[in-house]
Design an enzyme around this catalytic site. Sequence first.
Site, PDB file in Angstrom:
ATOM      1  N   TRP A  97      -6.798  -1.109   1.855  1.00 15.20           N
ATOM      2  CA  TRP A  97      -6.963  -2.071   2.947  1.00 15.20           C
ATOM      3  C   TRP A  97      -8.092  -1.692   3.903  1.00 15.20           C
ATOM      4  O   TRP A  97      -8.959  -2.488   4.212  1.00 15.20           O
ATOM      5  CB  TRP A  97      -5.640  -2.187   3.713  1.00 15.20           C
ATOM      6  N   TYR A 152      -9.106  -7.855   1.952  1.00 10.40           N
ATOM      7  CA  TYR A 152      -9.537  -6.534   2.393  1.00 10.40           C
ATOM      8  C   TYR A 152     -11.073  -6.441   2.404  1.00 10.40           C
ATOM      9  O   TYR A 152     -11.711  -6.450   1.354  1.00 10.40           O
ATOM     10  CB  TYR A 152      -8.944  -5.426   1.507  1.00 10.40           C
ATOM     11  N   SER A 212       4.357 -11.246  -1.657  1.00  8.84           N
ATOM     12  CA  SER A 212       4.314 -10.177  -0.659  1.00  8.84           C
ATOM     13  C   SER A 212       4.850 -10.732   0.653  1.00  8.84           C
ATOM     14  O   SER A 212       4.650 -11.922   0.951  1.00  8.84           O
ATOM     15  CB  SER A 212       2.869  -9.699  -0.500  1.00  8.84           C
ATOM     16  N   GLN A 214       5.925  -7.196  -2.408  1.00 11.29           N
ATOM     17  CA  GLN A 214       5.333  -6.082  -1.641  1.00 11.29           C
ATOM     18  C   GLN A 214       5.656  -6.297  -0.166  1.00 11.29           C
ATOM     19  O   GLN A 214       5.310  -7.324   0.405  1.00 11.29           O
ATOM     20  CB  GLN A 214       3.816  -6.035  -1.870  1.00 11.29           C
ATOM     21  N   GLN A 249       1.216   3.376   9.940  1.00 13.13           N
ATOM     22  CA  GLN A 249      -0.082   3.283  10.635  1.00 13.13           C
ATOM     23  C   GLN A 249      -0.128   4.191  11.856  1.00 13.13           C
ATOM     24  O   GLN A 249       0.270   5.327  11.815  1.00 13.13           O
ATOM     25  CB  GLN A 249      -0.407   1.822  10.938  1.00 13.13           C
TER      26      GLN A 249
END
Length: 208
Positions: free
Chosen positions: A21, A54, A142, A164, A197
Amino acid sequence: MKTREFGVTGRRVPVIGQGTWNFPATKSEIESARKALRTGVEHGMTHIDTAEMYGNGASEEIIGNAIYDLPRRNLFIVSKVLPSNASKKGTIAACERSLKRLGTDYLDCYLLHWRGSFPLSETIEALEKLIDDGKILSLGVSNFDVDDLQEALKFASKPLACNQILYNLHTRGPERNIIPFCEQRKIAVVGYTPFAQKTPFAVWYRRW
Ligand SMILES: NC(=O)c1ccc[n+]([C@@H]2O[C@H](COP(=O)([O-])OP(=O)(O)OC[C@H]3O[C@@H](n4cnc5c(N)ncnc54)[C@H](OP(=O)(O)O)[C@@H]3O)[C@@H](O)[C@H]2O)c1
């Protein structure tokens, strides 16, 4: 590298995928990302996750440059169509652009990135056509909740290979409904953002 069956596909896939990503922008950083990806593959991390979103296609191009001379059958490449492109025609065109950027003839799995305004029936029809045409080997979704999955299953005449979803030690909600629902139907659950993150949780986890 530990492997696991990727849902109904029956393919054994490394449980740790290479996420792509947050790809860098400068020439030297791109080269270092290309080398990192390749090194990962050489060490058995053959499961690569990308999306047209991405870097607006740049991630797929870097992957294409990293893998162009590797045996394709050893790789498991997943990409995703943006909801804004997920009409019947749009999904097919988006997949063809992704294949071109990746320099490959097929994707191992192709996902709807998240639900948008196009009817799910239309997107699924396109994904199934892509399977019939040999451009993707399996289809998936996803960021789908149980309701979304139930709706998708109503339209799909081919099995759903994966969902996902955001899943990590900080976000364990999927354990209540989504994961059991998927396990019962052999839909592979792929957890993204395993390190959460830059949330305070991730900082804590790193210190720990
Ligand atoms: N389907 C979707 O909607 C969706 C959404 C998001 C992501 N994804 C996929 O999932 C992949 C991973 O997602 P992500 O980037 O959000 O994952 P992540 O789990 O947040 O991993 C990246 C972060 O982890 C940190 N990190 C790396 N190694 C660590 C370690 N050993 N201990 C603690 N922290 C560490 C990194 O910090 P530094 O920056 O300091 O290295 C970075 O901030 C993406 O690349 C993409 O392929 C899919």
